[in-house]
Design an enzyme around this catalytic site. Structure first.
Site, PDB file in Angstrom:
ATOM      1  N   ARG A  52      -2.694   2.654  -1.423  1.00 55.45           N
ATOM      2  CA  ARG A  52      -1.882   1.626  -2.326  1.00 55.45           C
ATOM      3  C   ARG A  52      -2.583   1.482  -3.708  1.00 55.45           C
ATOM      4  O   ARG A  52      -3.726   1.638  -3.924  1.00 55.45           O
ATOM      5  CB  ARG A  52      -1.922   0.223  -1.698  1.00 55.45           C
ATOM      6  CG  ARG A  52      -1.026  -0.099  -0.418  1.00 55.45           C
ATOM      7  CD  ARG A  52       0.206  -0.106  -0.711  1.00 55.45           C
ATOM      8  NE  ARG A  52       1.267  -0.097   0.162  1.00 55.45           N
ATOM      9  CZ  ARG A  52       1.842   0.980   0.950  1.00 55.45           C
ATOM     10  NH1 ARG A  52       1.818   1.972   0.660  1.00 55.45           N
ATOM     11  NH2 ARG A  52       2.683   0.431   1.956  1.00 55.45           N
ATOM     12  N   HIS A 108       4.990   7.801  -5.489  1.00 53.69           N
ATOM     13  CA  HIS A 108       4.888   7.168  -3.946  1.00 53.69           C
ATOM     14  C   HIS A 108       5.657   8.159  -3.474  1.00 53.69           C
ATOM     15  O   HIS A 108       6.684   7.707  -2.589  1.00 53.69           O
ATOM     16  CB  HIS A 108       5.369   5.883  -3.994  1.00 53.69           C
ATOM     17  CG  HIS A 108       4.859   5.110  -2.814  1.00 53.69           C
ATOM     18  ND1 HIS A 108       4.600   3.622  -2.758  1.00 53.69           N
ATOM     19  CD2 HIS A 108       4.788   5.385  -1.471  1.00 53.69           C
ATOM     20  CE1 HIS A 108       4.274   3.484  -1.680  1.00 53.69           C
ATOM     21  NE2 HIS A 108       4.264   4.524  -0.772  1.00 53.69           N
TER      22      HIS A 108
HETATM   23  P1  NDP Z   1      -3.515   3.053  10.374  1.00 59.49           P
HETATM   24  O1  NDP Z   1      -3.598   1.555  10.473  1.00 59.49           O
HETATM   25  O2  NDP Z   1      -3.046   4.014  11.425  1.00 59.49           O
HETATM   26  O3  NDP Z   1      -5.053   3.542   9.810  1.00 59.49           O
HETATM   27  C1  NDP Z   1      -5.991   2.885   8.966  1.00 59.49           C
HETATM   28  C2  NDP Z   1      -7.432   3.251   8.941  1.00 59.49           C
HETATM   29  O4  NDP Z   1      -7.928   2.736   7.888  1.00 59.49           O
HETATM   30  C3  NDP Z   1      -8.137   3.329  10.206  1.00 59.49           C
HETATM   31  O5  NDP Z   1      -8.815   4.279  10.392  1.00 59.49           O
HETATM   32  C4  NDP Z   1      -8.822   1.804   9.825  1.00 59.49           C
HETATM   33  O6  NDP Z   1     -10.116   1.925  10.637  1.00 59.49           O
HETATM   34  C5  NDP Z   1      -9.306   2.149   8.483  1.00 59.49           C
HETATM   35  N1  NDP Z   1      -9.785   0.888   7.839  1.00 59.49           N
HETATM   36  C6  NDP Z   1      -8.842  -0.243   7.683  1.00 59.49           C
HETATM   37  N2  NDP Z   1      -9.637  -1.377   6.983  1.00 59.49           N
HETATM   38  C7  NDP Z   1     -10.740  -0.527   6.897  1.00 59.49           C
HETATM   39  C8  NDP Z   1     -12.075  -1.221   6.334  1.00 59.49           C
HETATM   40  N3  NDP Z   1     -12.230  -2.144   5.834  1.00 59.49           N
HETATM   41  N4  NDP Z   1     -13.170  -0.304   6.254  1.00 59.49           N
HETATM   42  C9  NDP Z   1     -13.011   1.013   6.686  1.00 59.49           C
HETATM   43  N5  NDP Z   1     -12.016   1.507   7.148  1.00 59.49           N
HETATM   44  C10 NDP Z   1     -10.731   0.522   7.464  1.00 59.49           C
HETATM   45  O7  NDP Z   1      -2.616   3.398   9.004  1.00 59.49           O
HETATM   46  P2  NDP Z   1      -1.907   4.873   8.512  1.00 59.49           P
HETATM   47  O8  NDP Z   1      -2.934   5.968   8.633  1.00 59.49           O
HETATM   48  O9  NDP Z   1      -0.599   4.889   9.165  1.00 59.49           O
HETATM   49  O10 NDP Z   1      -1.613   4.622   7.036  1.00 59.49           O
HETATM   50  C11 NDP Z   1      -2.518   4.229   6.267  1.00 59.49           C
HETATM   51  C12 NDP Z   1      -2.045   3.862   4.680  1.00 59.49           C
HETATM   52  O11 NDP Z   1      -1.333   4.822   4.171  1.00 59.49           O
HETATM   53  C13 NDP Z   1      -0.952   2.610   5.017  1.00 59.49           C
HETATM   54  O12 NDP Z   1      -1.421   1.546   5.143  1.00 59.49           O
HETATM   55  C14 NDP Z   1      -0.298   3.080   3.443  1.00 59.49           C
HETATM   56  O13 NDP Z   1      -0.808   2.011   2.686  1.00 59.49           O
HETATM   57  C15 NDP Z   1      -0.376   4.408   3.303  1.00 59.49           C
HETATM   58  N6  NDP Z   1       0.650   5.029   3.286  1.00 59.49           N
HETATM   59  C16 NDP Z   1       1.168   5.865   1.866  1.00 59.49           C
HETATM   60  C17 NDP Z   1       2.054   6.552   1.972  1.00 59.49           C
HETATM   61  C18 NDP Z   1       2.803   7.268   0.579  1.00 59.49           C
HETATM   62  O14 NDP Z   1       3.649   7.699   0.599  1.00 59.49           O
HETATM   63  N7  NDP Z   1       2.029   7.210  -0.357  1.00 59.49           N
HETATM   64  C19 NDP Z   1       3.263   6.937   3.240  1.00 59.49           C
HETATM   65  C20 NDP Z   1       2.724   6.157   4.271  1.00 59.49           C
HETATM   66  C21 NDP Z   1       1.603   5.407   4.308  1.00 59.49           C
HETATM   67  P3  NDP Z   1     -10.305   1.822  12.323  1.00 59.49           P
HETATM   68  O15 NDP Z   1      -9.630   3.113  12.932  1.00 59.49           O
HETATM   69  O16 NDP Z   1     -11.583   1.560  12.796  1.00 59.49           O
HETATM   70  O17 NDP Z   1      -9.343   0.609  12.661  1.00 59.49           O
HETATM   71  C1  OXD Z   2       4.031   3.486   2.758  1.00 58.48           C
HETATM   72  C2  OXD Z   2       5.214   4.068   3.463  1.00 58.48           C
HETATM   73  O1  OXD Z   2       3.380   2.514   3.518  1.00 58.48           O
HETATM   74  O2  OXD Z   2       5.949   4.632   2.793  1.00 58.48           O
HETATM   75  O3  OXD Z   2       3.732   3.628   1.881  1.00 58.48           O
HETATM   76  O4  OXD Z   2       5.361   4.079   4.695  1.00 58.48           O
END
Ligand code: NDP
Ligand code: OXD
Length: 308
Positions: free
Chosen positions: A223, A271
């Site tokens: 983000r 994005h």
């Molecule tokens: P998940 O919820 O599956 O994974 C999130 C990861 O981040 C976990 O490993 C979690 O740790 C870690 N995390 C969260 N908070 C912290 C913290 N404070 N410190 C350290 N690690 C942390 O998310 P996804 O992998 O599905 O997606 C991640 C992000 O990707 C989405 O939220 C979105 O913002 C972005 N996204 C962007 C897209 C794009 O087109 N640019 C498309 C899709 C998603 P733990 O495993 O320990 O819980």
């Molecule tokens: C996001 C998505 O979270 O596109 O950015 O799924």
């Protein structure tokens, strides 16, 4: 039967309507702010207008159309109901492709040669083996874990940082705030795949980005609010950082006159790292609608306390 409300700008989510009608016989699908939408059982949204979800008295489930739910949870009035997000193998594959491409963009000097080719400059750079390139992934969830494993398969030296301890073959895993500096100090290509929460907002600021070794690059897929963009620009201009691929921004679309478009070393992508199809989203909403009706556990429920 059940009513599904689509909360988006006019027409955006219309491609979901036929799929929902096919998957959920008898369903009413209404677009916000039609009167039927206000009576909905399920709200499907990306960034609903503030207060909209709280004004739906029959609401039982909030369903994001994305992997990240920060745009929904940022509304303090959002009701305390189950919130589900999209998790899909095609999205995971797409994100892995984007991360591999961005990694190779810096690792194989495409950032330099694309610019050189415009200027008619024939210059070869010393090549390093993948094993000599350290790639670090922030976030080891659905997307980060898949990208990390694929980078390992390609021979890169991969580390990652998450909130809780994780074990992934070939990945040096760090966790917790205390380990962040150590993780950053050994990362040459930093990929952000964190969710946006109170703990991660503004994480990529001058202090953190300065921990990266000189010449490191950033790939921001998470983000825009994770990054303090002015701090990035200052570190690029000072020569501490080499470049950045930025896919997400605080304001999207990024305005045409925004200076990031023209900042040397920055590549803006719209994005697009991983985009779920409307069919995929509608199928996941329909599956959770059936589960809701049957009283079964929902899929991909967000932990409201953690915020992701
Ligand atoms: P998940 O919820 O599956 O994974 C999130 C990861 O981040 C976990 O490993 C979690 O740790 C870690 N995390 C969260 N908070 C912290 C913290 N404070 N410190 C350290 N690690 C942390 O998310 P996804 O992998 O599905 O997606 C991640 C992000 O990707 C989405 O939220 C979105 O913002 C972005 N996204 C962007 C897209 C794009 O087109 N640019 C498309 C899709 C998603 P733990 O495993 O320990 O819980
Ligand atoms: C996001 C998505 O979270 O596109 O950015 O799924």
């Amino acid at each position: 039967m059940i009513t599904v409300a689509l909360l988006s700008r006019p027409g955006l989510m219309d491609p979901m309507k036929a799929v929902l009608a096919r998957e959920l016989p008898g369903v009413t699908v209404a677009s916000w702010p039609e009167p039927a939408a206000r009576e909905a059982d399920i709200a499907v949204c990306w960034k609903p207008e503030a207060g909209a979800l709280a004004s739906m008295p029959k609401l039982k489930l909030i369903h994001a159309i994305a992997a990240g739910v920060d745009n929904i949870l940022s509304d303090p009035t959002v009701p305390d109901l189950p919130l589900c997000r999209i998790v899909d193998p095609d999205i995971t594959s797409a994100m892995t492709e984007f991360v591999l491409w961005s990694t190779l963009y810096f690792h194989r000097d495409f950032d330099r040669v694309v610019s050189n080719s415009r200027d008619g400059v024939w210059q070869r750079y010393e090549q390093r083996a993948a094993r000599d390139r350290k790639v670090g992934i922030l976030g080891l969830g659905e997307l980060g874990a898949a990208a990390a494993s694929r980078l390992v398969e390609l021979g890169f030296t991969v580390s990652a940082w998450s909130r809780s301890p994780k074990t992934i073959a070939g990945v040096r895993a760090y966790h917790g705030a205390d380990a962040l500096d150590a993780f950053l100090s050994e990362t040459e290509i930093l990929v952000s795949l964190l969710p946006l929460t109170a703990s991660t907002i503004g994480l990529l600021n001058a202090e953190r980005l300065s921990r990266l070794p000189k010449g490191a690059a950033l790939v921001l897929c998470s983000r825009g609010e994770h990054l303090v963009a002015d701090d990035l620009v200052a570190l690029l201009r000072s020569g501490h950082l080499r470049g950045a691929v930025l896919d997400v921004f605080e304001q999207e679309p990024l305005p045409a006159d925004h200076p990031l478009w023209r900042e040397p070393g920055v590549l803006v992508t719209p994005h697009m790292a991983a985009i779920a199809s409307w069919e995929t989203i509608a199928l996941q909403v329909a599956e959770n609608a059936r589960r809701l009706l049957r009283g079964e556990p929902l899929l991909n429920v967000v932990d409201r306390a953690r915020g992701y």
